[in-house]
Structures are given as structure tokens and as C-alpha cells.
Design a protein around this motif. Structure first.
Motif, PDB file in Angstrom:
ATOM      1  N   PHE A 170       0.849  -1.188   0.000  1.00 40.37           N
ATOM      2  CA  PHE A 170       0.000   0.000   0.000  1.00 40.37           C
ATOM      3  C   PHE A 170       0.884   1.237   0.000  1.00 40.37           C
ATOM      4  N   ALA A 225       2.001  -4.980   3.139  1.00 39.64           N
ATOM      5  CA  ALA A 225       1.007  -5.641   3.982  1.00 39.64           C
ATOM      6  C   ALA A 225       1.122  -7.157   3.880  1.00 39.64           C
ATOM      7  N   ASN A 277      -2.324  -7.934  15.147  1.00 42.51           N
ATOM      8  CA  ASN A 277      -2.989  -6.837  14.440  1.00 42.51           C
ATOM      9  C   ASN A 277      -2.028  -6.273  13.397  1.00 42.51           C
ATOM     10  N   GLY A 278      -2.550  -6.057  12.209  1.00 41.35           N
ATOM     11  CA  GLY A 278      -1.728  -5.448  11.158  1.00 41.35           C
ATOM     12  C   GLY A 278      -0.812  -6.429  10.438  1.00 41.35           C
ATOM     13  N   ALA A 279      -0.941  -7.727  10.714  1.00 40.51           N
ATOM     14  CA  ALA A 279      -0.050  -8.729  10.110  1.00 40.51           C
ATOM     15  C   ALA A 279      -0.313  -8.930   8.615  1.00 40.51           C
ATOM     16  N   GLY A 280      -1.513  -8.570   8.174  1.00 37.36           N
ATOM     17  CA  GLY A 280      -1.833  -8.728   6.752  1.00 37.36           C
ATOM     18  C   GLY A 280      -2.909  -9.764   6.463  1.00 37.36           C
ATOM     19  N   LYS A 281      -3.606 -10.184   7.491  1.00 40.93           N
ATOM     20  CA  LYS A 281      -4.616 -11.232   7.331  1.00 40.93           C
ATOM     21  C   LYS A 281      -5.787 -10.759   6.471  1.00 40.93           C
ATOM     22  N   SER A 282      -6.380  -9.631   6.842  1.00 43.31           N
ATOM     23  CA  SER A 282      -7.530  -9.140   6.083  1.00 43.31           C
ATOM     24  C   SER A 282      -7.132  -8.787   4.650  1.00 43.31           C
ATOM     25  N   THR A 283      -5.934  -8.263   4.489  1.00 42.19           N
ATOM     26  CA  THR A 283      -5.450  -7.932   3.139  1.00 42.19           C
ATOM     27  C   THR A 283      -5.394  -9.206   2.289  1.00 42.19           C
ATOM     28  N   GLU A 316     -12.681 -12.815  11.327  1.00 40.18           N
ATOM     29  CA  GLU A 316     -13.118 -12.486  12.679  1.00 40.18           C
ATOM     30  C   GLU A 316     -14.632 -12.601  12.882  1.00 40.18           C
ATOM     31  N   HIS A 344      -8.814 -13.778  16.421  1.00 42.05           N
ATOM     32  CA  HIS A 344      -7.891 -13.549  17.526  1.00 42.05           C
ATOM     33  C   HIS A 344      -8.294 -14.394  18.724  1.00 42.05           C
TER      34      HIS A 344
HETATM   35  N1  LIG Z   1      -6.454   0.243   2.272  1.00 40.73           N
HETATM   36  C1  LIG Z   1      -5.277   0.358   2.902  1.00 40.73           C
HETATM   37  N2  LIG Z   1      -4.466   1.411   2.667  1.00 40.73           N
HETATM   38  C2  LIG Z   1      -3.281   1.513   3.286  1.00 40.73           C
HETATM   39  N3  LIG Z   1      -2.807   0.607   4.147  1.00 40.73           N
HETATM   40  C3  LIG Z   1      -3.556  -0.449   4.450  1.00 40.73           C
HETATM   41  C4  LIG Z   1      -4.847  -0.632   3.841  1.00 40.73           C
HETATM   42  N4  LIG Z   1      -5.379  -1.793   4.319  1.00 40.73           N
HETATM   43  C5  LIG Z   1      -4.469  -2.288   5.172  1.00 40.73           C
HETATM   44  N5  LIG Z   1      -3.381  -1.492   5.253  1.00 40.73           N
HETATM   45  C6  LIG Z   1      -2.172  -1.752   6.076  1.00 40.73           C
HETATM   46  O1  LIG Z   1      -1.706  -3.052   5.782  1.00 40.73           O
HETATM   47  C7  LIG Z   1      -1.262  -3.718   6.955  1.00 40.73           C
HETATM   48  C8  LIG Z   1      -2.026  -5.012   7.130  1.00 40.73           C
HETATM   49  O2  LIG Z   1      -3.391  -4.719   7.441  1.00 40.73           O
HETATM   50  P1  LIG Z   1      -4.505  -5.852   7.590  1.00 40.73           P
HETATM   51  O3  LIG Z   1      -5.806  -5.178   7.747  1.00 40.73           O
HETATM   52  O4  LIG Z   1      -4.366  -6.836   6.482  1.00 40.73           O
HETATM   53  O5  LIG Z   1      -4.064  -6.539   8.951  1.00 40.73           O
HETATM   54  P2  LIG Z   1      -4.786  -7.687   9.806  1.00 40.73           P
HETATM   55  O6  LIG Z   1      -3.795  -8.797   9.945  1.00 40.73           O
HETATM   56  O7  LIG Z   1      -6.109  -8.017   9.233  1.00 40.73           O
HETATM   57  O8  LIG Z   1      -4.926  -6.982  11.227  1.00 40.73           O
HETATM   58  P3  LIG Z   1      -6.129  -7.035  12.328  1.00 40.73           P
HETATM   59  O9  LIG Z   1      -5.843  -8.238  13.165  1.00 40.73           O
HETATM   60  O10 LIG Z   1      -5.891  -5.781  13.096  1.00 40.73           O
HETATM   61  O11 LIG Z   1      -7.425  -7.071  11.603  1.00 40.73           O
HETATM   62  C9  LIG Z   1      -1.443  -2.719   8.089  1.00 40.73           C
HETATM   63  O12 LIG Z   1      -0.221  -2.080   8.296  1.00 40.73           O
HETATM   64  C10 LIG Z   1      -2.473  -1.751   7.545  1.00 40.73           C
HETATM   65  O13 LIG Z   1      -2.306  -0.469   8.091  1.00 40.73           O
END
Ligand SMILES: Nc1ncnc2c1ncn2[C@@H]1O[C@H](COP(=O)(O)OP(=O)(O)OP(=O)(O)O)[C@@H](O)[C@H]1O
Ligand SMILES: [Mg+2]
Length: 325
Positions: free
Chosen positions: A13, A39, A59-65, A182, A215
């Protein structure tokens, strides 16, 4: 043939930044300063049809991405994905018909419509035939108890009720793959239990592949044989939860003995400690099983009482999130 296959999958990103205040705003027109966030980095992942995998990480590991790329919502910055033979981003609509998704953080139902109407719409969108629909709603209701709020508009539902609907909606068309990001967030233990039962039933009875992000370690322990751990966008573990836990922690057998202990089990990778008259044996399941250890102890000693302390999975996971592998 894996149903989900990702190779060197990456998502970067660009986050634009500017200085504060009016000067920052004006400068923003001239120069665009940005920072890049990786991400997801070089992710290889293969999931077989009918598997249920836990996808975990801090949190922020990249799972949702990852889930967003697999569902086609986001386009990868690099690498390849194939989901049931399709490129999810390029064939987004076809892919959407073939999957179910729950994002615990947002609702996908129609806010103002009664639950009943939302499901009728879903039936049409996903082309579920009338008889199957009736049958499935009855079946879902047995586990999720949807009828309690069948006539309510979605916006009036409690979080737990809404989540039960989201789950039912994701599985309504019996898609080959369901992504759950989640699905138990913020729910009480009883609702969590129902939702877990439902996910297990759908996976087992209909062979639906499930990728579960959570989580809540209880979800993982209850549902997933296999886990994938993500750390700062990179996969750091892929395998059984048990193996991961065994590698990181020891179990303990605590004994009350009639006579003084005098084991000679150290050779077998076992430590013994005497604490307040009780004997504590620290052992690793990869080296000796609890039953083998117990058998040896019982052969030699008069045991009054014993207690087996299992590793705390929550602590293991916390340690891995904090320190990596
Ligand atoms: N649309 C976006 N624009 C910029 N950065 C993003 C975007 N979506 C996610 N990120 C960044 O990418 C990284 C991974 O985010 P992601 O949402 O995939 O984490 P996650 O593992 O799902 O975390 P959580 O457990 O908090 O849901 C984070 O640093 C987040 O800030
Ligand atoms: Mg997330």
C-alpha cells in the motif's frame, strides 16, 4: 489440486503523507510524499478442498489484506492467485458467486430490510432454488436460531444476532469456499459456541473449505487442524496447531507421592523438580507421551494424586506474535 493457491503473493500500500497545517496542505500539491507498507509479502499458500484452516497473526499482520485479495476485492501488487481455477480479481463476479464471506467488522446485509427479506434477496442473487432454500433455513435455524429475529430489520439486531445472520448468509448457497474474517469478534461465549458448531457442521457435512481469521484461540483450538501464522506480511508457520504448541512449551505432570521420588527419567528428556513436597515433572510431548510417562511413574511409585498441566496456547501464540519464531 488445491482449491486455493497463492504464489509469491504480495500487496504493497502507498500511504501518502503531508505535513500538518496549511503549508503542508499546499506543499501536498507540489510534492507527493509517500510511505510504502508491505502488507503481504511473498506469500505461498495452498489449501485443499474441504480443509478448514486458521489464519492468524497480530494486528496489522496482513490477514484481512490476504482475504481481500483472495475474494477479489483487492488486486495483488505481485504474485499469482488461483481460487477454484479462477483469478479472483479478474473474474470478480464469477468468483463472488462461488464464495461466501464474513467480515466481522462490517455487515453485508441490507440495513433496513427485515432479516427474512434479506435472505430472500440472497436466495435470488445466488440462485438458490426454493426447496433448497426452505430446507437450509430450517437447518440453519436449528443451530443459529434465526427465527427469533426473523421479522426484525437488520439495523435493530444485536451484534450476536447480526453475526448469526452473516454466517447464515455466507453459507446459504453452499459455496465451495467461505472466508471468515473475525466472525466471533465481540460475541459472548454462548453465541461463539453456536457459531463454531455451525461452521464445523457446514465444513464437515458439505465439504465447504473454510479460511478462518480470528484472535480467539478458542476458535482455532475448536475448529482448525491446520494453522497459518502471518507476521508482518510473511508466513512464519504453516502446520498443525499441536506441533507448534509442542515445539514451544512443555507440559507438566505434578505428583503427590507417598515415598521420596528417585526417578531416572532425565535421559528421556524429562526434568524433575521438587516443589513444596510435590514433584513436578517437566516433559515435552514430542519426546515422551503423558501416558508413557505416567506408566513409568506408576510402576515405580505410590502415587496419591496427580495433575497434568497443559500448555497455555494463548501464551504460546502471544509469544510468537511478540518474538516471531
Ligand atoms: N487500504 C489500505 N491502505 C493503506 N494501508 C492499508 C490498507 N489496508 C491495510 N493497510 C495496512 O496493511 C497492513 C495489514 O493490514 P490488515 O488489515 O491486512 O491486517 P490484519 O492482519 O487483518 O490486522 P487485524 O488483526 O488488526 O485485523 C497494516 O499495516 C495496515 O495499516
Ligand atoms: Mg483484519
Amino acid at each position: 489440486m488445491p482449491i486455493i493457491k497463492a504464489e509469491n503473493l504480495s500487496k504493497t500500500f502507498r500511504i501518502y503523507q503531508r505535513e500538518e497545517g496549511i503549508t503542508g496542505y499546499l506543499k501536498g500539491f507540489l510534492t507527493r510524499d509517500y510511505r510504502e507498507v508491505d502488507a503481504v509479502e511473498d506469500l505461498d499458500l495452498e489449501i485443499e478442498r474441504g480443509e478448514m484452516i486458521g489464519y492468524i497473526g497480530a494486528n496489522g499482520a496482513g490477514k484481512s489484506t490476504t482475504v481481500k485479495m483472495l475474494t477479489g476485492i483487492l488486486e495483488p501488487s505481485g504474485g499469482r492467485i488461483e481460487v477454484d481455477g479462477r483469478n479472483p480479481h479478474r473474474e470478480r463476479k464469477k468468483n463472488a458467486m462461488n464464495i461466501g464471506v464474513v467480515f466481522g467488522q462490517k455487515t453485508q446485509l441490507w440495513w433496513d430490510l427485515p432479516v427474512r427479506e434479506s435472505f430472500k434477496l440472497l436466495r435470488q442473487i445466488y440462485e438458490v432454488d426454493e426447496d433448497d432454500f426452505e430446507e437450509r433455513i430450517e437447518e440453519f435455524d436449528e443451530v443459529l436460531q434465526l427465527k427469533e429475529f426473523w421479522e426484525q430489520p437488520v439495523r435493530k439486531l444485536s451484534l450476536g444476532q447480526k453475526m448469526r445472520c452473516e454466517l447464515a448468509a455466507a453459507f446459504l448457497h453452499h459455496p465451495p469456499i467461505v472466508y471468515l474474517d473475525e466472525p466471533t469478534i465481540g460475541l459472548d461465549v454462548a453465541v461463539k459456541e453456536r457459531i463454531r458448531d455451525f461452521i464445523r457442521k457446514m465444513n464437515r457435512e458439505n465439504n465447504i473449505t473454510v479460511m478462518l481469521t480470528t484472535h480467539d484461540i478458542g476458535d482455532i483450538e475448536d475448529l482448525c487442524d491446520r494453522i497459518v501464522v502471518l507476521d508482518e506480511g510473511r508466513k512464519i508457520y504453516d502446520g498443525e496447531l499441536d506441533t507448534l504448541v509442542n515445539r514451544f512449551t512443555s507440559r507438566r505432570l505434578i505428583l503427590d507421592l507417598k515415598s521420596e521420588p528417585n526417578f531416572h527419567l532425565e535421559k528421556e528428556g524429562v526434568d524433575e523438580i521438587d516443589i513444596d513436597g510435590r514433584t513436578e515433572i517437566v516433559f515435552n510431548r514430542e519426546k515422551i507421551s503423558a501416558s508413557d510417562l505416567m506408566k513409568r511413574v506408576l510402576e515405580r511409585y505410590d502415587v496419591i494424586d496427580f495433575e497434568l498441566r497443559e500448555p497455555n496456547i494463548e501464551q504460546v501464540v502471544k509469544k510468537i506474535y511478540n518474538e516471531g519464531l
